[in-house]
Motif scaffolding. Structure first.
Motif, PDB file in Angstrom:
ATOM      1  N   ASP A 180      41.753 100.180 121.193  1.00 53.59           N
ATOM      2  CA  ASP A 180      42.097 100.215 122.610  1.00 53.59           C
ATOM      3  C   ASP A 180      40.838 100.156 123.470  1.00 53.59           C
ATOM      4  O   ASP A 180      40.818  99.529 124.536  1.00 53.59           O
TER       5      ASP A 180
ATOM      6  N   GLU B  99      39.728  96.646 123.762  1.00 54.08           N
ATOM      7  CA  GLU B  99      40.585  95.902 124.681  1.00 54.08           C
ATOM      8  C   GLU B  99      40.242  96.237 126.130  1.00 54.08           C
ATOM      9  O   GLU B  99      40.236  95.359 126.995  1.00 54.08           O
ATOM     10  N   ARG B 100      39.929  97.497 126.394  1.00 52.41           N
ATOM     11  CA  ARG B 100      39.629  97.921 127.763  1.00 52.41           C
ATOM     12  C   ARG B 100      38.316  97.329 128.272  1.00 52.41           C
ATOM     13  O   ARG B 100      38.227  96.854 129.403  1.00 52.41           O
TER      14      ARG B 100
ATOM     15  N   ASP C  38      44.756 108.055 126.018  1.00 60.90           N
ATOM     16  CA  ASP C  38      44.425 106.868 126.805  1.00 60.90           C
ATOM     17  C   ASP C  38      43.715 107.230 128.108  1.00 60.90           C
ATOM     18  O   ASP C  38      43.653 106.419 129.037  1.00 60.90           O
TER      19      ASP C  38
END
Length: 424
Positions: free
Chosen positions: A98, A101-102, A385
């Protein structure tokens, strides 16, 4: 004018052949600058074991065309996991997929010597002139050049001198009279074949950090998973007492005596014949003196809690070389005064923030008693997250300071912990 000046027409001199110095040489040559790089050791190389390369650095390695080689030599971990070193419980984690991706670029762990080798090969390919056995002993600057004097008595002149000469930088004395600051902490390392620890049930896919009272323990795989890196860090009572012989193996054993079985198993693999005392320096706001620029640990040696030491050095090199390229005219002349002004405007504040945050994180990791419970409550309550604590460091703000810190305000975990009510 110095009578024994060598090669007064050199574009840039870089002093220091570590990760930061090589990155500076690579960046400046790519910007069209002729570079001579001087290293005090007889051979180029790096000591130590693993290091972590966050997205704020892998984006630069991608721009340099080196990321694929780094990925081939390193490991792309799946998660970063923080555990309590006493009871072994998981406190929080980051999904590094993640994260990629960020931020658009991966998180990589790699052996320090492997990253150094990637940079050294690229410097050679690009034509950086490398000189060994050259210990810098003095620096001076004029209006349009700078000079470095070496232990053999020779003085070399160039339009720019980049001092990447480490924690004990000679050039730093031109802008500051400070000294290295001892943290009273010491690090033991142990990089072993994965087969030596596999039966211990270690994670072969994650970076795991065990935080405990006055100590912490870090574990992650290296070299495509063939090697396993472990680091044990603790506060030395002997250092606090002012004793010369501090950080010894008996202190290692005592510091980790309260830790979990998982940590105890890892400690068996520490190299016990050597250890690294941990120093940083107070942040300084001036890195440029005439035509001399500090870079890497010469400007901002950090404690390692944010894993940004090598990263910041590569960022420094990238920013300086990008401004040099931007301010080069049609016949190849660099506006060094403009490039150094831009470098000075971009880097010191970001690195000050990293240095001071690293100190704060170190305090947070090493809490005991009720404060430890408060910290654990804050961390376990964190949503996986939630990137509020890391956006400012992993994003591009180190290169584009106009977005910082308003875009990514710093969150104080210590302040948050103080507000948490921990059940009795």
């Amino acid at each position: 004018m110095t009578s024994n000046v060598v090669d007064p027409n050199a574009g840039a001199i870089v002093v220091g052949g570590g990760i930061g110095g090589l990155a500076a040489g690579i960046g400046l040559v790519r910007a069209g600058v002729r570079v001579r790089l001087f290293e005090r050791a007889a051979e180029f190389g790096e000591v130590g074991a693993g290091l972590q390369i966050a997205p704020n650095c892998t984006r630069i390695l991608a721009e340099l065309g080196l990321l694929d080689e780094v990925l081939a030599l390193g490991v792309r971990p799946q998660s970063m996991v923080m555990k309590d070193a006493v009871d072994g419980g998981e406190l929080t984690r980051l999904d590094l997929g993640d994260l990629e991706e960020r931020y658009g670029f991966p998180y990589v762990v790699i052996h320090r010597s492997d990253l150094h080798g990637v940079l050294l090969r690229e410097a050679c390919r690009l034509g950086v002139e490398l000189v060994n056995n050259a210990a810098a002993v003095a620096y001076s600057t004029g209006t349009d050049h700078a000079e470095v004097t070496f232990a053999d008595g020779t003085t070399h002149r160039a339009e720019l001198v980049v001092a990447a000469d480490g924690l004990h930088s000679v050039a730093r004395s031109l802008v500051s009279d400070d000294e290295p600051v001892s943290s009273s902490y010491v690090a033991y390392r142990g990089a072993v074949p994965i087969g030596a620890v596999r039966e211990d049930g270690v994670s072969e896919t994650d970076v795991v950090v065990h935080v405990g009272p006055g100590c912490h323990f870090v574990q992650y795989p290296l070299r495509g998973g063939a090697m396993f890196n472990q680091v044990a860090v603790f506060e030395s009572p002997k250092a606090i007492a002012g004793q010369e012989d501090w950080g010894t193996p008996d202190e290692l054993d005592a510091a980790f005596s309260r830790t979990s079985e998982e940590v105890q198993q890892g400690l068996r693999h520490m190299w016990r014949d050597r250890w690294w005392r941990m120093f940083d320096r107070d942040p300084i706001s001036t890195w440029v003196h005439g035509r001399i620029a500090l870079l890497g640990d010469a400007a901002h040696p950090p404690l390692q809690y944010m894993a940004q030491g090598a990263v910041m050095a590569i960022e420094d090199a990238w920013v300086l070389s990008q401004h040099a390229a931007r301010l080069t005219d049609r016949i190849g002349r660099v506006d060094w005064d403009g490039a150094l002004t831009a470098y000075q405007a971009v880097r010191p504040e970001h690195c000050r923030r990293v240095l001071t945050t690293a100190r704060d994180w170190g305090k947070l990791w090493h809490l005991d008693g009720q404060e430890r419970l408060q910290r654990n409550a804050v961390l376990t309550a964190r949503e996986t997250d939630d990137y509020a604590w890391i956006d400012w460091i992993y994003g591009p703000t180190a290169l584009f300071p106009e977005d910082e810190p308003e875009r990514y305000p710093q969150t104080s975990l210590a302040s948050a912990a103080a507000e948490v009510s921990v059940p009795a």
